[in-house]
Design a protein around this motif. Structure first.
Motif, PDB file in Angstrom:
ATOM      1  N   ARG A  10       0.836  -1.204   0.000  1.00 30.91           N
ATOM      2  CA  ARG A  10       0.000   0.000   0.000  1.00 30.91           C
ATOM      3  C   ARG A  10       0.869   1.252   0.000  1.00 30.91           C
ATOM      4  O   ARG A  10       0.602   2.209  -0.735  1.00 30.91           O
ATOM      5  CB  ARG A  10      -0.906  -0.027   1.236  1.00 30.91           C
ATOM      6  CG  ARG A  10      -1.936   1.087   1.313  1.00 30.91           C
ATOM      7  CD  ARG A  10      -2.820   0.885   2.537  1.00 30.91           C
ATOM      8  NE  ARG A  10      -2.061   1.025   3.774  1.00 30.91           N
ATOM      9  CZ  ARG A  10      -2.538   0.700   4.978  1.00 30.91           C
ATOM     10  NH1 ARG A  10      -3.746   0.199   5.099  1.00 30.91           N
ATOM     11  NH2 ARG A  10      -1.801   0.870   6.058  1.00 30.91           N
ATOM     12  N   ALA A  11       1.925   1.246   0.809  1.00 32.06           N
ATOM     13  CA  ALA A  11       2.827   2.391   0.848  1.00 32.06           C
ATOM     14  C   ALA A  11       3.563   2.548  -0.478  1.00 32.06           C
ATOM     15  O   ALA A  11       3.739   3.670  -0.979  1.00 32.06           O
ATOM     16  CB  ALA A  11       3.829   2.227   1.992  1.00 32.06           C
ATOM     17  N   GLY A  12       4.009   1.430  -1.058  1.00 28.03           N
ATOM     18  CA  GLY A  12       4.701   1.489  -2.331  1.00 28.03           C
ATOM     19  C   GLY A  12       3.834   2.070  -3.434  1.00 28.03           C
ATOM     20  O   GLY A  12       4.315   2.844  -4.278  1.00 28.03           O
ATOM     21  N   ALA A  13       2.552   1.706  -3.428  1.00 26.93           N
ATOM     22  CA  ALA A  13       1.634   2.255  -4.424  1.00 26.93           C
ATOM     23  C   ALA A  13       1.466   3.758  -4.231  1.00 26.93           C
ATOM     24  O   ALA A  13       1.366   4.516  -5.207  1.00 26.93           O
ATOM     25  CB  ALA A  13       0.283   1.548  -4.322  1.00 26.93           C
ATOM     26  N   ALA A  14       1.427   4.208  -2.977  1.00 28.47           N
ATOM     27  CA  ALA A  14       1.298   5.644  -2.705  1.00 28.47           C
ATOM     28  C   ALA A  14       2.542   6.401  -3.164  1.00 28.47           C
ATOM     29  O   ALA A  14       2.446   7.516  -3.696  1.00 28.47           O
ATOM     30  CB  ALA A  14       1.061   5.870  -1.216  1.00 28.47           C
ATOM     31  N   VAL A  15       3.721   5.813  -2.971  1.00 26.43           N
ATOM     32  CA  VAL A  15       4.961   6.454  -3.419  1.00 26.43           C
ATOM     33  C   VAL A  15       4.981   6.564  -4.940  1.00 26.43           C
ATOM     34  O   VAL A  15       5.326   7.607  -5.507  1.00 26.43           O
ATOM     35  CB  VAL A  15       6.187   5.663  -2.919  1.00 26.43           C
ATOM     36  CG1 VAL A  15       7.463   6.206  -3.551  1.00 26.43           C
ATOM     37  CG2 VAL A  15       6.280   5.735  -1.396  1.00 26.43           C
ATOM     38  N   ALA A  16       4.603   5.482  -5.611  1.00 25.21           N
ATOM     39  CA  ALA A  16       4.579   5.509  -7.074  1.00 25.21           C
ATOM     40  C   ALA A  16       3.577   6.537  -7.583  1.00 25.21           C
ATOM     41  O   ALA A  16       3.835   7.241  -8.574  1.00 25.21           O
ATOM     42  CB  ALA A  16       4.241   4.122  -7.612  1.00 25.21           C
ATOM     43  N   ARG A  17       2.453   6.636  -6.917  1.00 28.40           N
ATOM     44  CA  ARG A  17       1.437   7.626  -7.314  1.00 28.40           C
ATOM     45  C   ARG A  17       1.998   9.047  -7.166  1.00 28.40           C
ATOM     46  O   ARG A  17       1.817   9.899  -8.045  1.00 28.40           O
ATOM     47  CB  ARG A  17       0.191   7.442  -6.446  1.00 28.40           C
ATOM     48  CG  ARG A  17      -1.000   8.282  -6.846  1.00 28.40           C
ATOM     49  CD  ARG A  17      -2.274   7.746  -6.207  1.00 28.40           C
ATOM     50  NE  ARG A  17      -2.209   7.713  -4.754  1.00 28.40           N
ATOM     51  CZ  ARG A  17      -2.180   6.576  -4.037  1.00 28.40           C
ATOM     52  NH1 ARG A  17      -2.188   5.394  -4.639  1.00 28.40           N
ATOM     53  NH2 ARG A  17      -2.143   6.625  -2.719  1.00 28.40           N
ATOM     54  N   ALA A  18       2.699   9.300  -6.068  1.00 30.82           N
ATOM     55  CA  ALA A  18       3.299  10.616  -5.853  1.00 30.82           C
ATOM     56  C   ALA A  18       4.387  10.899  -6.885  1.00 30.82           C
ATOM     57  O   ALA A  18       4.530  12.033  -7.358  1.00 30.82           O
ATOM     58  CB  ALA A  18       3.876  10.700  -4.438  1.00 30.82           C
ATOM     59  N   ALA A  19       5.162   9.877  -7.244  1.00 30.12           N
ATOM     60  CA  ALA A  19       6.213  10.066  -8.248  1.00 30.12           C
ATOM     61  C   ALA A  19       5.607  10.370  -9.611  1.00 30.12           C
ATOM     62  O   ALA A  19       6.113  11.229 -10.347  1.00 30.12           O
ATOM     63  CB  ALA A  19       7.084   8.811  -8.315  1.00 30.12           C
ATOM     64  N   ARG A  20       4.525   9.683  -9.948  1.00 25.94           N
ATOM     65  CA  ARG A  20       3.849   9.968 -11.220  1.00 25.94           C
ATOM     66  C   ARG A  20       3.337  11.406 -11.249  1.00 25.94           C
ATOM     67  O   ARG A  20       3.442  12.094 -12.270  1.00 25.94           O
ATOM     68  CB  ARG A  20       2.691   8.999 -11.425  1.00 25.94           C
ATOM     69  CG  ARG A  20       3.098   7.577 -11.793  1.00 25.94           C
ATOM     70  CD  ARG A  20       1.871   6.743 -12.149  1.00 25.94           C
ATOM     71  NE  ARG A  20       2.215   5.406 -12.589  1.00 25.94           N
ATOM     72  CZ  ARG A  20       2.244   4.328 -11.816  1.00 25.94           C
ATOM     73  NH1 ARG A  20       1.961   4.467 -10.512  1.00 25.94           N
ATOM     74  NH2 ARG A  20       2.558   3.146 -12.296  1.00 25.94           N
ATOM     75  N   GLU A  21       2.791  11.852 -10.131  1.00 26.04           N
ATOM     76  CA  GLU A  21       2.290  13.229 -10.065  1.00 26.04           C
ATOM     77  C   GLU A  21       3.434  14.229 -10.229  1.00 26.04           C
ATOM     78  O   GLU A  21       3.277  15.261 -10.893  1.00 26.04           O
ATOM     79  CB  GLU A  21       1.571  13.449  -8.728  1.00 26.04           C
ATOM     80  CG  GLU A  21       0.265  12.676  -8.607  1.00 26.04           C
ATOM     81  CD  GLU A  21      -0.326  12.744  -7.210  1.00 26.04           C
ATOM     82  OE1 GLU A  21       0.326  13.347  -6.320  1.00 26.04           O
ATOM     83  OE2 GLU A  21      -1.420  12.199  -6.993  1.00 26.04           O
ATOM     84  N   ALA A  22       4.581  13.931  -9.628  1.00 22.49           N
ATOM     85  CA  ALA A  22       5.733  14.820  -9.765  1.00 22.49           C
ATOM     86  C   ALA A  22       6.207  14.870 -11.210  1.00 22.49           C
ATOM     87  O   ALA A  22       6.534  15.940 -11.736  1.00 22.49           O
ATOM     88  CB  ALA A  22       6.857  14.360  -8.844  1.00 22.49           C
ATOM     89  N   ASP A  23       6.261  13.723 -11.860  1.00 25.43           N
ATOM     90  CA  ASP A  23       6.667  13.696 -13.259  1.00 25.43           C
ATOM     91  C   ASP A  23       5.683  14.459 -14.136  1.00 25.43           C
ATOM     92  O   ASP A  23       6.078  15.190 -15.054  1.00 25.43           O
ATOM     93  CB  ASP A  23       6.789  12.249 -13.746  1.00 25.43           C
ATOM     94  CG  ASP A  23       8.103  11.603 -13.347  1.00 25.43           C
ATOM     95  OD1 ASP A  23       9.071  12.341 -13.101  1.00 25.43           O
ATOM     96  OD2 ASP A  23       8.158  10.360 -13.276  1.00 25.43           O
ATOM     97  N   ALA A  24       4.392  14.275 -13.847  1.00 30.19           N
ATOM     98  CA  ALA A  24       3.373  14.954 -14.651  1.00 30.19           C
ATOM     99  C   ALA A  24       3.459  16.458 -14.487  1.00 30.19           C
ATOM    100  O   ALA A  24       3.154  17.217 -15.419  1.00 30.19           O
ATOM    101  CB  ALA A  24       1.981  14.452 -14.257  1.00 30.19           C
ATOM    102  N   GLY A  25       3.870  16.919 -13.314  1.00 30.60           N
ATOM    103  CA  GLY A  25       3.955  18.351 -13.057  1.00 30.60           C
ATOM    104  C   GLY A  25       5.260  18.991 -13.481  1.00 30.60           C
ATOM    105  O   GLY A  25       5.392  20.206 -13.474  1.00 30.60           O
ATOM    106  N   ALA A  26       6.242  18.150 -13.843  1.00 33.00           N
ATOM    107  CA  ALA A  26       7.529  18.692 -14.257  1.00 33.00           C
ATOM    108  C   ALA A  26       7.431  19.247 -15.677  1.00 33.00           C
ATOM    109  O   ALA A  26       6.568  18.873 -16.464  1.00 33.00           O
ATOM    110  CB  ALA A  26       8.593  17.594 -14.195  1.00 33.00           C
ATOM    111  N   SER A  27       8.328  20.127 -15.997  1.00 32.26           N
ATOM    112  CA  SER A  27       8.315  20.732 -17.333  1.00 32.26           C
ATOM    113  C   SER A  27       8.703  19.737 -18.405  1.00 32.26           C
ATOM    114  O   SER A  27       8.416  19.951 -19.585  1.00 32.26           O
ATOM    115  CB  SER A  27       9.260  21.925 -17.365  1.00 32.26           C
ATOM    116  OG  SER A  27      10.587  21.530 -17.045  1.00 32.26           O
ATOM    117  N   GLY A  28       9.367  18.660 -18.017  1.00 30.60           N
ATOM    118  CA  GLY A  28       9.767  17.656 -19.002  1.00 30.60           C
ATOM    119  C   GLY A  28      10.757  16.712 -18.371  1.00 30.60           C
ATOM    120  O   GLY A  28      11.196  16.903 -17.237  1.00 30.60           O
ATOM    121  N   PRO A  29      11.146  15.650 -19.071  1.00 29.51           N
ATOM    122  CA  PRO A  29      12.042  14.641 -18.491  1.00 29.51           C
ATOM    123  C   PRO A  29      13.416  15.169 -18.167  1.00 29.51           C
ATOM    124  O   PRO A  29      14.153  14.554 -17.414  1.00 29.51           O
ATOM    125  CB  PRO A  29      12.104  13.562 -19.586  1.00 29.51           C
ATOM    126  CG  PRO A  29      11.765  14.293 -20.861  1.00 29.51           C
ATOM    127  CD  PRO A  29      10.763  15.337 -20.453  1.00 29.51           C
TER     128      PRO A  29
END
Length: 372
Positions: free
Chosen positions: A345-364
């Motif tokens: 459950r914690a791992g899924a929450a971390v991955a979700r937060a990482a996806r959100e950070a990537d989505a909010g970044a200007s690019g890779p």
């Protein structure tokens, strides 16, 4: 375990301001003579108490409310603030004036009672009690979890996570990574035997044999430094999801309660067995992103050492304890299964937060030194 019940007039039409209530609680933590002052003037804690009551009903009551996620975050943050007083942080000694406060103990007990009843309801403890061959069940679990099939979240880090997502991973993981093995240290007091010797050896390795540069948390510091991120413990506390806080608080609970020792060992067994496969995803992400060795050293260290630690925990700790405590050995399975559930459950929450950070970044190719 306490069962939460709704009482007339006990609920609110709207969720309280949890941020304000937490600030009020933080102020209470710093009060001199906290117990005496709250006893003489209960209104000092009134705003916080009202928010806590609402949160426990919302998060862990008989019916989940629309605000349950926010309530769980508030409850776990409050519990963490109490639990952290059990560790020494080399900070202002006056921060520990209320370390043994009866009021804070009551807050902790209320949160743990409601939360743990809710957590236990996620698993079938009755089925585990009926397990006839705990040793075989532990071996079977360990064999399955040492090399599990790739998960969607694991593949995300391996194949797609950007530097923004990787930084978010480091920020969240720093809460535990910078004080790694601290809970384990609190289980080692008492009589010595072969099990105790193995657990002590495990702690000594986690602490780098007494050499600061080899302590596992020092490897985490170097990962943060590579990105220009803060190495101050708890600096990224506000980034940590409730699911991760729950896993940390669970470790505090099991390591502090000697009656839960078998559950703690079962949970630690799962952690040591499963970490190499899980951390391999993070190492692969760092390599794909072209990061230098220091930016992935913590993962590589654990991939190497925890393969051995997993074998120690199974063969030299869990199985001997299962034989020693035959009537209660099923609690090893409870600890294992509960840790697996909470870690997933914690791992899924971390991955979700990482996806959100990537989505909010200007690019890779976003700047390496940006805040997590």
């Amino acid at each position: 375990m306490q069962v939460l019940e709704r009482s007339s007039g006990a609920t609110h039409a709207h969720a309280p301001d949890y941020d304000a209530a937490e600030r009020r609680f933080a102020a209470l933590l710093g009060l001199e003579h906290l117990d005496e002052r709250v006893a003489a003037r209960p209104a000092l804690a009134g705003e916080f108490e009202s928010a806590l009551h609402h949160a426990l009903l919302s998060a862990y009551g008989p019916q989940e409310s629309a605000g349950a996620e926010a309530a769980r975050l508030f409850a776990q943050r409050i519990l963490y603030r109490v639990n952290r007083l059990k560790l020494f942080w080399y900070d202002d000694l006056r921060r520990y004036d209320n370390e043994r406060s009866a009021y804070l103990r009551g807050v902790r007990d209320r949160v743990e009672s409601a939360w743990q009843a809710w957590e236990l309801a996620q698993l079938s403890a009755a089925a585990l009690r009926r397990e006839r061959d705990v040793a075989a069940a532990l071996r079977r679990r360990a064999a399955e979890d040492v090399a599990p099939p790739p998960s969607a979240d694991g593949l995300y880090f391996r194949e797609r996570a950007g530097e923004a997502g990787y930084r978010r991973l480091l920020a969240i993981a720093s809460l535990d990574g910078l004080v790694e093995a601290s809970q384990l240290s609190r289980t080692l007091g008492g009589a010595s035997n072969e099990v105790h010797a193995v657990m002590t050896r495990l702690l000594v390795e986690e602490y780098g044999g007494g050499r600061l540069g080899r302590k596992h948390s020092s490897f985490f510091i170097r990962m943060l430094e590579e990105f220009g991120m803060s190495t101050e413990p708890e600096f990224y506390f506000d980034s940590v999801p409730w699911e991760v806080l729950a896993a940390v608080n669970h470790s505090f609970l099991l390591s502090e309660r000697k009656r839960f020792y078998l559950r703690y060992v079962g949970g630690l067994l799962y952690t040591e067995v499963s970490v190499p496969a899980g951390f391999e995803n993070y190492r692969a992400a760092a390599e794909r992103l072209g990061l230098p060795a220091d930016a992935r050293g913590y993962w590589e260290l654990h991939i190497k050492e925890d393969e051995r630690h997993g074998r120690w925990m199974l063969e030299d700790v869990a199985l001997p304890l299962a034989a020693m405590y035959a009537a209660d050995a099923w609690e090893l399975l409870l600890g294992y299964d509960q840790q697996k559930f909470m870690s997933d459950r914690a791992g899924a929450a971390v991955a979700r937060a990482a996806r959100e950070a990537d989505a909010g970044a200007s690019g890779p190719d976003s700047a390496r030194g940006a805040a997590a």
